[in-house]
Design a protein around this motif. Structure first.
Motif, PDB file in Angstrom:
ATOM      1  N   ALA A 127     -36.741  -9.936 -12.748  1.00  0.00           N
ATOM      2  CA  ALA A 127     -37.000 -10.482 -14.090  1.00  0.00           C
ATOM      3  C   ALA A 127     -36.691 -11.974 -14.045  1.00  0.00           C
ATOM      4  O   ALA A 127     -35.571 -12.408 -14.308  1.00  0.00           O
ATOM      5  CB  ALA A 127     -36.141  -9.780 -15.137  1.00  0.00           C
TER       6      ALA A 127
ATOM      7  N   SER B  46     -43.382 -17.302 -15.571  1.00  0.00           N
ATOM      8  CA  SER B  46     -42.522 -16.151 -15.292  1.00  0.00           C
ATOM      9  C   SER B  46     -43.223 -15.116 -14.409  1.00  0.00           C
ATOM     10  O   SER B  46     -42.657 -14.668 -13.401  1.00  0.00           O
ATOM     11  CB  SER B  46     -42.062 -15.513 -16.612  1.00  0.00           C
TER      12      SER B  46
ATOM     13  N   ALA C 238     -32.125 -16.937 -20.705  1.00  0.00           N
ATOM     14  CA  ALA C 238     -32.678 -15.648 -20.307  1.00  0.00           C
ATOM     15  C   ALA C 238     -32.007 -15.000 -19.095  1.00  0.00           C
ATOM     16  O   ALA C 238     -31.698 -13.807 -19.126  1.00  0.00           O
ATOM     17  CB  ALA C 238     -34.180 -15.781 -20.080  1.00  0.00           C
TER      18      ALA C 238
ATOM     19  N   THR D  17     -32.950 -12.260 -10.879  1.00  0.00           N
ATOM     20  CA  THR D  17     -33.353 -13.095 -11.998  1.00  0.00           C
ATOM     21  C   THR D  17     -33.334 -14.547 -11.561  1.00  0.00           C
ATOM     22  O   THR D  17     -33.163 -14.847 -10.383  1.00  0.00           O
ATOM     23  CB  THR D  17     -32.456 -12.842 -13.232  1.00  0.00           C
TER      24      THR D  17
ATOM     25  N   LEU E 139     -40.057 -12.597 -17.925  1.00  0.00           N
ATOM     26  CA  LEU E 139     -38.906 -12.890 -18.768  1.00  0.00           C
ATOM     27  C   LEU E 139     -39.150 -14.182 -19.525  1.00  0.00           C
ATOM     28  O   LEU E 139     -39.828 -15.088 -19.036  1.00  0.00           O
ATOM     29  CB  LEU E 139     -37.659 -13.028 -17.884  1.00  0.00           C
TER      30      LEU E 139
ATOM     31  N   VAL F  38     -30.258 -11.064 -18.734  1.00  0.00           N
ATOM     32  CA  VAL F  38     -30.545 -10.045 -17.716  1.00  0.00           C
ATOM     33  C   VAL F  38     -29.257  -9.595 -17.047  1.00  0.00           C
ATOM     34  O   VAL F  38     -29.006  -8.394 -16.860  1.00  0.00           O
ATOM     35  CB  VAL F  38     -31.528 -10.602 -16.666  1.00  0.00           C
TER      36      VAL F  38
ATOM     37  N   ASP G  17     -37.280 -15.910 -15.210  1.00  0.00           N
ATOM     38  CA  ASP G  17     -37.791 -16.823 -16.233  1.00  0.00           C
ATOM     39  C   ASP G  17     -38.723 -17.819 -15.548  1.00  0.00           C
ATOM     40  O   ASP G  17     -38.782 -17.894 -14.321  1.00  0.00           O
ATOM     41  CB  ASP G  17     -36.630 -17.554 -16.907  1.00  0.00           C
TER      42      ASP G  17
ATOM     43  N   THR H  85     -36.529  -8.637 -23.739  1.00  0.00           N
ATOM     44  CA  THR H  85     -36.024  -7.534 -22.915  1.00  0.00           C
ATOM     45  C   THR H  85     -36.222  -6.186 -23.600  1.00  0.00           C
ATOM     46  O   THR H  85     -36.475  -5.183 -22.939  1.00  0.00           O
ATOM     47  CB  THR H  85     -34.538  -7.735 -22.559  1.00  0.00           C
TER      48      THR H  85
ATOM     49  N   VAL I  36     -34.179 -13.812 -25.889  1.00  0.00           N
ATOM     50  CA  VAL I  36     -34.137 -12.952 -24.704  1.00  0.00           C
ATOM     51  C   VAL I  36     -33.968 -11.493 -25.104  1.00  0.00           C
ATOM     52  O   VAL I  36     -34.475 -10.587 -24.437  1.00  0.00           O
ATOM     53  CB  VAL I  36     -33.017 -13.408 -23.738  1.00  0.00           C
TER      54      VAL I  36
END
Length: 379
Positions: A6, A16, A304, A290, A41, A308, A8, A273, A269
């Motif tokens: 995930a 992303s 973000a 991430t 993300l 995560v 950003d 999510t 975020v």
């Protein structure tokens, strides 16, 4: 081995989805048998439409709307596969990047185009809205948006007030009889990561006005105008609260959405999510990956990747982060749930070279490959 990725966006370089696919490529080179789930993300700002549309198989719609200076701008928004959910970035219709630096003056910029986007999505049948309000050029308290949706903001003679924060000086009456009737069936979740009230020393005019072009002399005038606007709104809508955390977001858009459209203000975020069901994927994962373009002290302020990591730590999953650059302050992220982070740049290059998309993609894939060679070799 099952891995959830995930990422950003790497602003100005990789979206992303592109960053996530680069990581997947690197992991697969290290371990072809790895199961890799890529979930885009975003934090509600730029890239949110792209992230949700690509992840959920939605469609991009393009329309011309009234830009912040009153000129037409080409705006994109997303419609998700259920055909009832629209994803909107305010900055596409009323963003600061749409205003040349020599024309920045928040007294005259309008949010009318944001209302036009919502109106167009209503026409398509959308009744659920996920709206990011970061990056605005405006300070009109959402007045322009409300006018585009059919609310009447009138002066003492019963005429519509002009656009922009300057127009609010003439506001005497708010009427909603002609607001779009479909709004009663709509729900709004607003990606809002600030807690500023509408007015006062921590309000939108004082804190964000200068970056939109406000001079010190403009700030108290705009602040007083917004205060009068909020008082008038409260007489009609008793639940209106100018001090509500986030009311001052995007020049008062937080206040307008919550007061007139009964919107929920939520960290960006969290919206992304939840919509992508990230937590369910993380629950079944062995590792979580991430990252973003730059890991620094700001990452720990609710951006973000930290969102995560916090989900992953609920299930005691190891978290690895990749970034274009990493500052010393990023060390604090270890105590926030990111177990290890890695900058991806592999040699001395200029910033422009590092951000070139193909270069960044290659570096990101290579960094992921090396980390997961170590991990897969130890299993």
């Amino acid at each position: 081995m099952r891995i959830v990725v995930a990422m950003d966006s790497f602003k100005g370089s990789l979206s992303s989805p592109q960053a996530g696919e680069a990581v997947r490529e690197g992991i697969r080179r290290a371990d072809p048998a790895a199961e890799v789930d890529v979930l885009p993300l975003a934090d509600g700002g730029e890239g949110t439409v792209d992230a949700l549309v690509s992840c959920m198989g939605g469609e991009i719609h393009r329309i011309f709307v009234t830009g912040p200076l009153g000129d037409p701008v080409n705006c994109e928004y997303g419609v998700l596969p259920d055909e009832h959910t629209a994803v909107v970035e305010m900055c596409s219709a009323a963003g600061l990047t749409l205003v040349p630096e020599n024309r920045r003056d928040p007294r005259y910029t309008t949010t009318f185009g944001v209302g036009e986007v919502i109106r167009d999505a209503i026409r398509l049948g959308c009744r659920k809205y996920l709206i990011g309000i970061g990056g605005s050029a405006t300070n009109d308290g959402g007045a322009g948006m409300l006018q585009a949706l059919g609310f009447e903001l009138l002066d003492t003679e019963g005429k519509a007030i002009p656009g922009g924060a300057e127009g609010l000086k003439y506001l005497s009456q708010i009427r909603d009889e002609n607001a779009l009737p479909e709004l009663r069936d709509c729900s709004f979740r607003i990606a809002c990561d600030v807690t500023n009230p509408l007015c006062g020393p921590n309000g939108c005019s004082a804190v964000y006005g200068p970056q939109k072009g406000a001079t010190p002399e403009m700030i108290p005038e705009m602040d007083g105008t917004l205060k009068a606007y909020a008082e008038l709104a409260k007489r009609k809508y008793p639940e209106a609260d100018a001090d509500y955390p986030g009311a001052g977001a995007a020049g008062g858009m937080g206040f307008a959405f919550r007061t007139f459209l009964q919107a929920e203000l939520t960290p960006g975020v969290k919206i992304v999510t939840e919509e992508t069901r990230l937590e369910a994927y993380i629950r079944e994962a062995d590792y979580v990956v991430t990252g973003e373009g730059r890991l620094d002290g700001q990452t720990g302020s609710g951006k973000a990747p930290l969102g995560v990591a916090r989900i992953a730590k609920k299930y005691e999953k190891p978290v690895i982060a990749f970034a274009g650059s990493v500052t010393e302050e990023a060390a604090a992220l270890h105590s926030e749930g990111i177990d290890a982070f890695f900058p991806i740049v592999r040699g001395a290059v200029t910033l422009e070279e590092a951000m070139e998309p193909e270069h960044a993609k290659k570096n990101l894939a290579a960094a992921a490959e090396e980390v997961f060679r170590l991990i897969s070799g130890r299993r």
